[in-house]
Design an enzyme around this catalytic site. Structure first.
Site: not given
Ligand code: PBG
Length: 325
Positions: A196, A249
């Protein structure tokens, strides 16, 4: 390789010929639809930066789930908007928490729809960080692990079919696996957000989930967009700790990472087509600058072609409609 007599056009001449030789088939079965659930009743509030996506209360979410299932989409990914946020993010693991309540209602109404839950603290903490903080305001990785394990267990107990830790703390897959196993949930899989990235593409989500950190950023635990070997190390750690499905991601700026992870690890790969990727398409389409439907399908096909088995996308319903035509 050089084929002097090869004429690529021969295989492109008619639609049916193109169908026969098509290499990538996007299917509704590849899609997961993320949803945001909030307290109250009869709430269906559009998220301004994500047109077509809403904050639902439990009752309206149940209706939405029926629609999603009728379109053939196999799974929901649930994000909760708590009533009260506190330092410890305690609604995250409360039996009466919003995600736990949704799970019980959804399981009752639509038992075969797969329910995946986001496991993280950022939606539940007053400071908006993904973990508990030390006195000097840094994320305390190790102190966060039991909290994440408790959240995951509370989701499993409320009816989640799979948990998806998105926090990026080191060691959380192991902590969650142990807590699930010790409490009778050996068969609940973990889909880990393994690679991520610290990304600008999460902007609309943070508005939707009200989870923007009050100070600082997420760079201490999310990955540098410039790195790819690091992604393979991150994934290896999660696989080693027991992840069943590994996620990359965001998706679009990281298609190379999806391809590498798919090649390197013999596990299902999920890609998260995140909020910013969605909103850009919607905004450009609303301006008449692109054909939104065509670009949506091209993007989803591209993510699949890169190697994703599962695509988590806010386009899931719209794409299911196109695929069902
Ligand atoms: C954190 C989380 C995020 C997303 C999914 N889970 C945000 C982050 O890491 O700041 C982002 C998903 C998206 O942008 O669609 N719980």
């Amino acid at each position: 390789m050089f084929f002097p007599t090869y004429r690529p056009r021969r295989l492109r001449e008619t639609p049916n010929l193109r169908r026969l030789v098509r290499e990538t088939r996007l299917s509704v079965e590849n899609l997961v639809y993320p949803v945001f659930v909030t307290h109250g009743t009869n709430v269906k509030r559009e998220i301004p930066s994500m047109p077509g996506n809403y904050h639902y209360s439990v009752d309206t979410l149940v209706n939405e789930a029926r629609e999603v299932a009728a379109l053939g989409v196999p799974a929901l990914l649930l994000f909760g908007l708590p009533d009260k946020k506190d330092e410890a993010g305690s609604e995250g693991y409360a039996k009466s928490g919003i995600v736990q309540r949704s799970l019980r209602a959804l399981k009752k109404a639509k038992p075969d729809l797969l329910l995946i839950t986001d496991v993280c603290l950022c939606e539940y903490t007053s400071h908006g960080h993904c973990g508990v903080l030390t006195k000097d305001g840094k994320i305390d990785n190790d102190a966060t692990l039991p909290v994440l394990a408790q959240i995951a267990l509370s989701h499993a107990e409320a009816g989640a079919d799979m948990v998806a830790p998105s926090d990026m703390m080191d060691g959380r897959v192991d902590a969650i696996r142990q807590s699930l196993d010790m409490n009778g949930h050996k068969n609940i899989p973990i889909m880990s957000y393994a690679a991520k990235y610290a990304s600008g593409f999460y902007g609309p989500f943070r508005e939707a989930a009200l989870s923007t950190p009050q100070s600082g950023d997420r760079c201490s635990h999310q990955m540098d967009p410039a790195n790819s070997l690091e992604a393979l190390r991150e994934v290896a750690l999660d696989v080693d700790e027991g992840a069943d499905i590994i996620m990359v991601k965001p998706a679009l700026a990281y298609l190379d990472i999806i391809a590498k992870v798919k090649e390197e690890f013999n596990l299902p790969v999920a890609a998260y087509n995140v909020s910013g990727e969605y909103s850009m398409v919607k905004a450009a389409a609303a301006n008449g600058w692109i054909d939104g439907e065509r670009v949506m399908m091209e993007i989803l096909t591209g993510i699949k072609r890169a190697g994703a088995d599962i695509i988590i996308t806010y386009h899931a319903k719209a794409a299911a409609k196109v695929l069902g035509r």
